[in-house]
Design an enzyme around this catalytic site. Structure first.
Site, short mmCIF file in Angstrom:
data_model
loop_
_atom_site.label_atom_id
_atom_site.label_comp_id
_atom_site.label_asym_id
_atom_site.label_seq_id
_atom_site.Cartn_x
_atom_site.Cartn_y
_atom_site.Cartn_z
CG ASP A 149 -5.65 -0.92 2.03
OD1 ASP A 149 -5.06 -1.68 1.26
OD2 ASP A 149 -6.29 0.07 1.64
CG HIS A 151 -1.89 1.07 1.26
ND1 HIS A 151 -3.01 1.04 0.46
CD2 HIS A 151 -1.94 2.25 1.93
CE1 HIS A 151 -3.71 2.15 0.65
NE2 HIS A 151 -3.08 2.89 1.54
C1 GAR Z 1 1.54 1.14 -6.24
O1 GAR Z 1 1.84 2.45 -5.83
C2 GAR Z 1 0.85 0.38 -5.10
O2 GAR Z 1 1.35 0.71 -3.84
C3 GAR Z 1 -0.58 0.84 -5.26
O3 GAR Z 1 -0.80 0.86 -6.66
C4 GAR Z 1 0.45 1.15 -7.31
C5 GAR Z 1 0.69 0.10 -8.36
O4 GAR Z 1 1.80 0.43 -9.16
N1 GAR Z 1 -1.49 -0.04 -4.60
C6 GAR Z 1 -2.61 0.36 -4.00
O5 GAR Z 1 -2.99 1.51 -3.99
C7 GAR Z 1 -3.41 -0.76 -3.33
N2 GAR Z 1 -4.30 -0.22 -2.35
P1 GAR Z 1 2.51 -0.66 -10.06
O6 GAR Z 1 1.40 -1.35 -10.88
O7 GAR Z 1 3.42 0.12 -10.93
O8 GAR Z 1 3.22 -1.62 -9.16
#
Ligand code: GAR
Length: 207
Positions: free
Chosen positions: A151, A110
């Protein structure tokens, strides 16, 4: 012995790529055996293909109810003999049946310091907007085990990132993402090596 890991992605897959690279360099005792996604246009698909990692498209809307969705996911995870599930930017609730089967073996990243700025509706850019609006001076990623709430679940690792000079949510996101790429493979590696002990809802690193 290496643990067999399935990554779940919905978008860019930069965390998935960071995990894949750490594994390929031999830094962590895991093998990424499959990338499961719910979005045929996810950047994660190209990243998996380039690295020779299998991918499976499992969109929730293809199933008439959650039990059917859960059964299909469990079937895929069994087929790849998965030990650990790593949610890496997956924007779909995981059915409780799957969470139960992977208790203490399913992780999520997260992009904020949980339990702040988490829960239903807090994902991606919305998280950083809320952090920015609150005037926070620090933010940073949290890697936690997944339980039956959004979460929530024992926190494995967190990293505080100073953001007092950030002028926009996008700047915060960029700064936090750099740390995510370092933190997630590390936390996953420690979990795979059996280095966390879970007691009373808390995770403790065994030295
Ligand atoms: C990341 O920043 C992750 O922490 C977030 O989505 C992004 C995915 O990036 N996740 C959430 O918000 C889950 N609640 P990525 O596809 O480039 O890894």
């Amino acid at each position: 012995m290496k643990k067999r890991v399935a990554a779940f992605c919905s978008h860019g897959g930069s965390n998935f790529a960071a995990i894949a690279e750490a594994a390929a360099r031999g830094e962590i005792p895991i093998e990424l055996v499959v990338m499961i996604h719910n979005n045929a246009r996810a950047g994660a698909c190209q990243k998996a293909k380039r690295r020779g990692i299998a991918s499976e498209w499992v969109p929730r809307k293809r199933f008439s109810d959650e039990d059917e969705y859960a059964a299909h996911l469990l079937g895929v995870l069994d087929r790849y003999e998965v030990d650990i599930v790593a949610l890496a930017g997956f924007m779909q609730r995981i059915p409780p049946l799957v969470v139960e089967r992977f208790e203490h073996r399913m992780t999520n990243i997260h992009p904020a310091l949980l339990p702040l700025f988490g829960g239903q509706g807090f994902y991606g850019s919305r998280v950083h907007q809320a952090v920015f609006d609150a005037g926070m001076k620090v933010s940073g990623p949290t890697v936690h085990l997944v339980d039956d709430q959004y979460d929530h679940g024992p926190i494995l690792m967190q990293r505080a990132v100073p953001i007092d000079d950030c002028r926009s949510p996008e700047e915060i996101a960029e700064r936090v993402l750099v740390e995510e790429h370092e933190l997630y493979p590390r936390a996953l590696g420690l979990l795979a090596a059996g280095r966390f002990c879970i007691e009373g809802g808390r995770a403790r690193l065994i030295e």
